[in-house]
Motif scaffolding. Structure first.
Motif, PDB file in Angstrom:
ATOM      1  N   GLU A 174       6.367   3.839   7.631  1.00 47.34           N
ATOM      2  CA  GLU A 174       5.475   4.228   8.350  1.00 47.34           C
ATOM      3  C   GLU A 174       3.945   3.725   8.210  1.00 47.34           C
ATOM      4  N   VAL A 175       3.622   3.806   6.687  1.00 48.37           N
ATOM      5  CA  VAL A 175       2.249   3.341   6.254  1.00 48.37           C
ATOM      6  C   VAL A 175       2.108   1.877   6.651  1.00 48.37           C
ATOM      7  N   ILE A 176       3.288   1.138   6.316  1.00 49.50           N
ATOM      8  CA  ILE A 176       2.978  -0.142   6.562  1.00 49.50           C
ATOM      9  C   ILE A 176       2.961  -0.575   7.932  1.00 49.50           C
ATOM     10  N   GLY A 177       3.694   0.221   8.757  1.00 47.28           N
ATOM     11  CA  GLY A 177       3.775  -0.015  10.392  1.00 47.28           C
ATOM     12  C   GLY A 177       2.502   0.309  10.919  1.00 47.28           C
ATOM     13  N   ALA A 178       1.680   1.345  10.357  1.00 48.06           N
ATOM     14  CA  ALA A 178       0.588   1.791  10.948  1.00 48.06           C
ATOM     15  C   ALA A 178      -0.373   1.049  10.505  1.00 48.06           C
ATOM     16  N   ALA A 179      -0.355   0.436   9.187  1.00 49.03           N
ATOM     17  CA  ALA A 179      -1.418  -0.491   8.796  1.00 49.03           C
ATOM     18  C   ALA A 179      -1.309  -1.814   9.797  1.00 49.03           C
ATOM     19  N   MET A 180      -0.119  -2.356  10.102  1.00 55.25           N
ATOM     20  CA  MET A 180      -0.062  -3.608  10.959  1.00 55.25           C
ATOM     21  C   MET A 180      -0.359  -3.425  12.388  1.00 55.25           C
TER      22      MET A 180
END
Length: 649
Positions: A525-531
């Motif tokens: 989720e953190v990676i998805g939010a950053a992208m």
């Protein structure tokens, strides 16, 4: 509207004496007369934003030190959105290459969430309030009420997995969008954000050109998002390795924008005047030509990515509209020249302005992942039904190109993660008479797992025998973190830290298993939010409001762990009477490190396979195998020692 007034006041004060045309006027002036303002004003804005970053960091430290205290009204929580609003106003007012839509939505979300906390609203009401605030921001900013509604669906409801919200949520979104557009029209008038030229479609033969334009915009948008990520990584390296504080990086971003603006003043934020200028290309003397527009596209891409990566505060909607209009205008001009050269005297291609309009929607859709909003926004602005067919086709291809790139990168990330997610305890690929056994380590009383060729000698215990004989119920642990499905992500993480666990089991009100929340879920989720943030999506992961049930692994899949299954996102469980070999097989094939242990029965048929008994991890199997092997090996050694005297008689 308060944020817009702030930005306008700062902009008028910082650029006092500059006409409304902005970039067009600066381009006609002597560089010797304007360079100091073009350079210093964005840098000054970056310095102020950097100082405010430091203030926000201090506030976060104060809030962390008082995290255990309960307050009905949190003053610090209310100060943070105000500071962020001022940061965005300073960023845009000093001309840095970002947009106002992102901060407006963030401010609306913060206010809505604060009101929901004060009124003790449930999760559905919180989502409805946040979505209504987002819809109102777009509706008032573009005078497009329908687009505002779909914006709320694509950026708030869909990321929070709340597409099936009750009708009350839909009603709140529609009413907020309508009321916002009405208030904006009554105060500011019915004039749209920018003047849109009349759209024309010469013939159906133009449709392939629009499809090609969609793919071109998709490719440029991918390059842009990659550049945003690159600049973000670069500034992180400067912070970590060179010790440059976060208060300095926004000033560096402002300096970079100032340097680019010396040659291309069009990269500076000046409301939507730059977009209007591009939409008038070829119709006025001051409008930029094809070659200048081509250069401006790349200059704007670099300037916007630099601003976003350096920590300046703003959104990507306005820059996306400008870059898309420039790409569309250049493409339309080149297509028209090529076809007119091939078929002289046959005006089969519309003016570049028509392609500029479609390019705006394509770029906005692919960068910010809002295809429906983009289509409806352009339809509302042009009020021309004929634009829909080429617009939908071009936007569809643009978002398809961006989605392919995101899917490719996500696949690489998942593959690299899965490669290191599990190391099998037992390797069943060996051939011949090679076996893995537990035996005494030298002369001490410890055992180790080793590989031998041939028969098992006395004092050794075969690992295969233990795996087949021992059951999950013997090795499982009853010490695990457990949270309710209504808990927030922050509460789930805290429960994991308190229990020293890498996962938390999510249960319902009857203590039945609903899902499992792991570090991998949080990382995803953190990676998805950053992208998403790098692509202009203003919806980020809020650990204080997002429920753990929204992001945990909660789909129950098969329990056999077969290699043919492809349910990598399903939760798999094991049973107490299952052998450790079967459980290990599931762990290995499903690339997971833990399995919830549930009972097979239940008082109701719906409860079967959901009553928690414990949790089994890779480490539990290893520890229990060693413990059991030690006990059995020592028992064998003791038996041999007792039998030795009888051999001597």
């Amino acid at each position: 509207m308060f944020f817009g007034d702030q930005e306008k006041i700062i902009h008028d004060w910082a650029w006092a004496g500059t006409p409304h045309e902005g970039a067009a006027w600066l381009r006609l002036q002597r560089l010797a007369d304007t360079w100091h303002r073009i350079m210093l004003i964005p840098v000054t804005g970056g310095v102020i934003v950097g100082v405010m970053h430091a203030v926000l960091a201090i506030i976060d430290q104060i809030k962390a030190s008082r995290s255990n205290e309960r307050r009905r009204f949190d003053v610090l929580a209310g100060i943070c959105p105000v500071i962020k609003a001022v940061q965005a106003a300073v960023t845009l007012g000093t001309g840095c290459s970002l947009g106002p839509e992102g901060p407006s939505v963030d401010i609306g979300k913060s206010c809505a969430f604060g009101y929901a906390e004060m009124t003790n609203s449930n999760r559905q009401r919180k989502i409805a309030l946040v979505a209504a605030g987002a819809a109102a921001g777009i509706s008032s900013g573009f005078n497009a009420a329908v687009s505002g509604c779909f914006f709320a669906i694509e950026t708030v409801l869909r990321p929070l997995h709340a597409e099936n919200s009750p009708p009350l949520t839909t009603a709140m979104i529609i009413l907020a969008s309508v009321l916002s557009a009405t208030v904006s029209n009554s105060i500011l008038g019915e004039r749209p954000a920018f003047t849109v030229p009349a759209y024309e479609l010469k013939s159906a033969a133009e449709l392939p050109l629009y499809l090609v334009l969609g793919m071109v915009c998709g490719v440029v948008s991918v390059l842009f998002t990659r550049l945003v990520e690159w600049f973000t990584s670069l500034f992180n390296i400067l912070k970590e390795r060179l010790g440059i504080p976060m208060t300095v990086t926004p000033a560096l971003g402002g300096l970079g924008v100032g340097i680019i603006a010396l040659r291309y003043p069009g990269v500076l934020y000046w409301g939507f005047t730059n977009v209007e200028e591009i939409l008038q290309s070829g119709k006025t003397v001051s409008a930029p030509g094809k070659w200048l527009l081509t250069q401006l596209v790349f200059a704007k891409v670099v300037a916007t990515a630099l601003c976003k990566g350096s920590g300046l505060v703003g959104g990507l909607y306005a820059p996306s509209l400008m870059m898309g209009s420039a790409v569309g205008a250049v493409f339309g001009d080149l297509a028209g020249r090529a076809i007119n050269a091939a078929i002289p005297g046959h005006a089969a291609v519309a003016h570049p302005q028509a392609y500029a309009l479609v390019g705006m929607a394509c770029f906005l859709a692919s960068v910010c992942s809002v295809p429906l909003t983009s289509v409806l926004l352009l339809f509302e602005l042009t009020k021309d039904y004929h634009i829909l067919l080429p617009l939908m086709g071009a936007v569809g291809l643009a978002i398809w190109v961006a989605a392919l790139e995101n899917q490719r990168r996500s696949g690489q990330h998942n593959a690299s993660s899965n490669m290191h997610s599990y190391l099998p305890i037992s390797d069943n690929t060996h051939g011949g008479h090679e076996q893995r056994v537990w035996a005494l380590k030298n002369d001490d009383m410890e055992v180790e797992l080793c590989t031998i060729n041939g028969a098992i000698r006395p004092g050794m215990v075969a690992e295969e025998e233990l795996l087949d004989e021992l059951k999950v119920g013997q090795a499982m642990s009853k010490n695990f973190a457990k949270v309710q499905a209504t808990a927030t992500v922050k509460e789930a993480v805290q429960a994991m830290l308190d229990a020293w666990q890498s996962c938390a089991l999510v249960v319902d009100e009857n203590d039945l298993l609903e899902g499992i929340f792991t570090v991998s879920d949080l990382h995803r989720e953190v990676i998805g939010a950053a992208m998403a943030t790098s692509q202009g999506d203003t919806t980020v992961l809020d650990v204080d409001s997002t429920l753990v049930a929204a992001i945990c692994t909660c789909n129950f899949g098969s329990h056999d762990g077969g290699e043919g299954t492809d349910d990598s996102n399903d939760i798999v469980v094991c049973y107490p009477d299952m052998s450790l070999r079967a459980a290990q097989h599931i762990l290995y094939n499903r690339h997971v490190r833990q399995l919830p242990v549930v009972s097979r029965g239940g008082r109701r048929w719906q409860d079967r396979g959901r009553k928690l008994c414990g949790i089994l991890t890779v480490e539990d199997i290893s520890i229990f195998l060693r413990k059991e092997a030690t006990k059995r090996v020592l028992a064998l050694v003791k038996r041999e020692e007792e039998e030795e005297p009888s051999f001597g008689h």
